[in-house]
Design a protein around this motif. Structure first.
Motif, PDB file in Angstrom:
ATOM      1  N   VAL A  22       3.950-120.928 -50.296  1.00  0.00           N
ATOM      2  CA  VAL A  22       4.419-119.630 -49.797  1.00  0.00           C
ATOM      3  C   VAL A  22       3.575-118.493 -50.367  1.00  0.00           C
ATOM      4  O   VAL A  22       3.163-117.575 -49.645  1.00  0.00           O
ATOM      5  N   ILE A  23       3.293-118.543 -51.665  1.00  0.00           N
ATOM      6  CA  ILE A  23       2.467-117.496 -52.298  1.00  0.00           C
ATOM      7  C   ILE A  23       1.068-117.482 -51.701  1.00  0.00           C
ATOM      8  O   ILE A  23       0.496-116.413 -51.413  1.00  0.00           O
ATOM      9  N   LEU A  24       0.493-118.668 -51.483  1.00  0.00           N
ATOM     10  CA  LEU A  24      -0.874-118.755 -50.975  1.00  0.00           C
ATOM     11  C   LEU A  24      -0.970-118.396 -49.494  1.00  0.00           C
ATOM     12  O   LEU A  24      -2.077-118.228 -48.970  1.00  0.00           O
ATOM     13  N   ILE A  25       0.147-118.294 -48.811  1.00  0.00           N
ATOM     14  CA  ILE A  25       0.147-117.782 -47.440  1.00  0.00           C
ATOM     15  C   ILE A  25       0.309-116.263 -47.428  1.00  0.00           C
ATOM     16  O   ILE A  25      -0.384-115.555 -46.683  1.00  0.00           O
ATOM     17  N   ILE A  26       1.177-115.752 -48.277  1.00  0.00           N
ATOM     18  CA  ILE A  26       1.466-114.310 -48.286  1.00  0.00           C
ATOM     19  C   ILE A  26       0.292-113.512 -48.865  1.00  0.00           C
ATOM     20  O   ILE A  26      -0.098-112.472 -48.319  1.00  0.00           O
ATOM     21  N   SER A  56     -10.519-116.845 -40.734  1.00  0.00           N
ATOM     22  CA  SER A  56     -10.413-117.540 -42.026  1.00  0.00           C
ATOM     23  C   SER A  56      -8.989-117.496 -42.550  1.00  0.00           C
ATOM     24  O   SER A  56      -8.501-118.475 -43.140  1.00  0.00           O
ATOM     25  N   LEU A  57      -8.318-116.372 -42.361  1.00  0.00           N
ATOM     26  CA  LEU A  57      -6.928-116.253 -42.804  1.00  0.00           C
ATOM     27  C   LEU A  57      -6.040-117.271 -42.097  1.00  0.00           C
ATOM     28  O   LEU A  57      -5.237-117.969 -42.739  1.00  0.00           O
ATOM     29  N   ILE A  58      -6.198-117.376 -40.788  1.00  0.00           N
ATOM     30  CA  ILE A  58      -5.362-118.302 -40.019  1.00  0.00           C
ATOM     31  C   ILE A  58      -5.611-119.749 -40.466  1.00  0.00           C
ATOM     32  O   ILE A  58      -4.663-120.532 -40.643  1.00  0.00           O
ATOM     33  N   ILE A  59      -6.890-120.087 -40.679  1.00  0.00           N
ATOM     34  CA  ILE A  59      -7.200-121.455 -41.104  1.00  0.00           C
ATOM     35  C   ILE A  59      -6.728-121.696 -42.535  1.00  0.00           C
ATOM     36  O   ILE A  59      -6.320-122.811 -42.881  1.00  0.00           O
ATOM     37  N   SER A  60      -6.751-120.654 -43.389  1.00  0.00           N
ATOM     38  CA  SER A  60      -6.292-120.837 -44.774  1.00  0.00           C
ATOM     39  C   SER A  60      -4.796-121.115 -44.854  1.00  0.00           C
ATOM     40  O   SER A  60      -4.318-121.680 -45.846  1.00  0.00           O
ATOM     41  N   LEU A  99      -9.649-132.062 -43.264  1.00  0.00           N
ATOM     42  CA  LEU A  99     -10.367-131.361 -42.192  1.00  0.00           C
ATOM     43  C   LEU A  99     -10.124-129.856 -42.251  1.00  0.00           C
ATOM     44  O   LEU A  99     -11.058-129.047 -42.125  1.00  0.00           O
ATOM     45  N   LEU A 100      -8.877-129.471 -42.455  1.00  0.00           N
ATOM     46  CA  LEU A 100      -8.536-128.045 -42.460  1.00  0.00           C
ATOM     47  C   LEU A 100      -9.130-127.339 -43.676  1.00  0.00           C
ATOM     48  O   LEU A 100      -9.559-126.179 -43.583  1.00  0.00           O
ATOM     49  N   TYR A 101      -9.159-128.014 -44.820  1.00  0.00           N
ATOM     50  CA  TYR A 101      -9.781-127.433 -46.012  1.00  0.00           C
ATOM     51  C   TYR A 101     -11.267-127.163 -45.759  1.00  0.00           C
ATOM     52  O   TYR A 101     -11.778-126.074 -46.082  1.00  0.00           O
TER      53      TYR A 101
END
Length: 376
Positions: A22-26, A56-60, A99-101
């Motif tokens: 959650v923190i790494l998304i916000i 990059s934000l969306i993929i992160s 893959l996503l990383y």
């Protein structure tokens, strides 16, 4: 998979996985919003680097979302407390996570390279950036290819628990942990290289030392990403595969943190106009130090009729009409310049009473960049 399993199997790290995700998304989401606000306030407009950082934000978000979904399959619990189907499903999530990383880290690098291409209009440096872009693309394609076909056929990755049971169940798989370490090492070296590239340019800006130190500090915040990458590699090297759903929690957390922190670091230089306006109100911002002016040599000219003034030429007195003409009037000298006179070809001799002036234009490109307060 059954050796050295813990006797206590009711421990749970799922809250750690959920909280970190959650923190790494916000955190990167807020940073990107502030970046877009800063660009809007500075009236600088949006460019490719702004759009790529949104991508990059969306993929992160994706690796963190995968971790959240994996919690439902028992991620964060000991493997001996989970049914076999949950373990197989968790390896499917791990496959997607890889893959996503890879794509998340590549998209951030694209944004950083585009950002430096925009703010540093130096031909030689832009060529280096284009070469770096080609290298990042080639590295990304190679890593994606290896991630997809790390097991042949592909489904053997989760059927054999990441290749652990490949000798018994068939299929061919690479050593996944070694692949993580090799790919992560190359990624870390690339991060350090991208961080060091703009530093020499920053110290050639036409501005004062305080501004140079400030900008260098802003750009070197990217060291946080390098630190996260090093910590991730260290943790990956020590993961015990015997209890993978439990032991992999720290490695997955740091792996998901790297693209998120990279997005934050990529946005920090663009936040400078926003903070400047908040602190100084956009009216009393620190002014750059003007570049030193070239000193012009002074001279003292003496006219025919008397002393001259320093720094200027004096007009010569005209001779009376009855006196002899000066030499420069006697010879009727004309000057040919600019476009070549059609009367004479290149190989023709210049007449004694004419002067041919060849015009040569020299175009120079400066490797220094002027300070622009809203440049970023």
């Amino acid at each position: 998979m059954d050796a050295h399993l813990p006797t206590v199997s009711n421990e749970d790290r799922s809250s750690h996985v959920i909280g970190s995700a959650v923190i790494l998304i916000i955190l990167p989401t807020v940073t990107v919003i502030l970046r877009l606000l800063s660009r809007y306030m500075s009236k600088a407009g949006f460019w490719i680097d702004d759009y790529t950082v949104i991508l990059s934000l969306i993929i992160s978000w994706a690796p963190n979302i995968v971790n959240l979904l994996a919690v439902k399959q028992g991620f964060g619990k000991h493997v001996n407390a989970l049914p076999a189907t949950s373990v197989f499903h968790w390896f499917k999530y791990l496959y997607a996570f890889e893959l996503l990383y890879t794509m998340g880290m590549a998209s951030v690098k694209y944004s950083v390279l585009c950002f430096m291409y925009r703010i540093f209009p130096i031909v030689q440096f832009r060529r280096i950036l284009m070469a770096s872009l080609v290298f990042v693309t080639a590295l990304t394609v190679a890593c994606v290819f290896v991630s997809i076909f790390q097991c042949v056929p592909i489904h053997k990755f989760w059927d054999t628990l990441g290749g652990e049971l490949a000798p018994q169940l068939g299929g061919r798989c690479i050593d996944v942990q070694k692949y993580f370490l090799v790919g992560g090492s190359i990624n870390t070296i690339t991060d350090f290289a991208l961080l060091a590239m703009p530093i020499p340019i920053l110290w050639r800006l036409r501005t004062g030392k305080p501004q140079k130190l400030l900008l260098t500090g802003i750009f070197t915040v990217g060291l946080i990403v390098c630190a996260v990458s090093v910590v991730r590699l260290t943790i990956l090297a020590g993961v015990d595969q015997s209890d993978v759903t439990w032991n992999y929690v720290p490695a997955a957390t740091w792996s998901a943190a790297e693209p998120s922190v990279a997005v934050v670091s990529a946005c920090l230089p663009s936040l400078r106009p926003l903070f400047v306006r908040l602190i100084w109100g956009g009216t009393h911002r620190p002014k750059p130090v003007a570049p030193p002016r070239r000193t012009v040599a002074s001279w003292r000219s003496k006219s025919v009729g008397g002393g001259g003034t320093q720094g200027s030429f004096n007009r010569l007195h005209e001779l009376p009409s009855d006196e002899a003409q000066p030499p420069w009037r006697q010879n009727n000298v004309s000057v040919m310049g600019g476009k070549r006179d059609e009367e004479y070809e290149a190989n023709d001799e210049v007449p004694w009473n004419r002067i041919r002036a060849d015009t040569e234009v020299v175009l120079t490109i400066s490797d220094r960049v002027d300070w622009k307060d809203d440049l970023f």
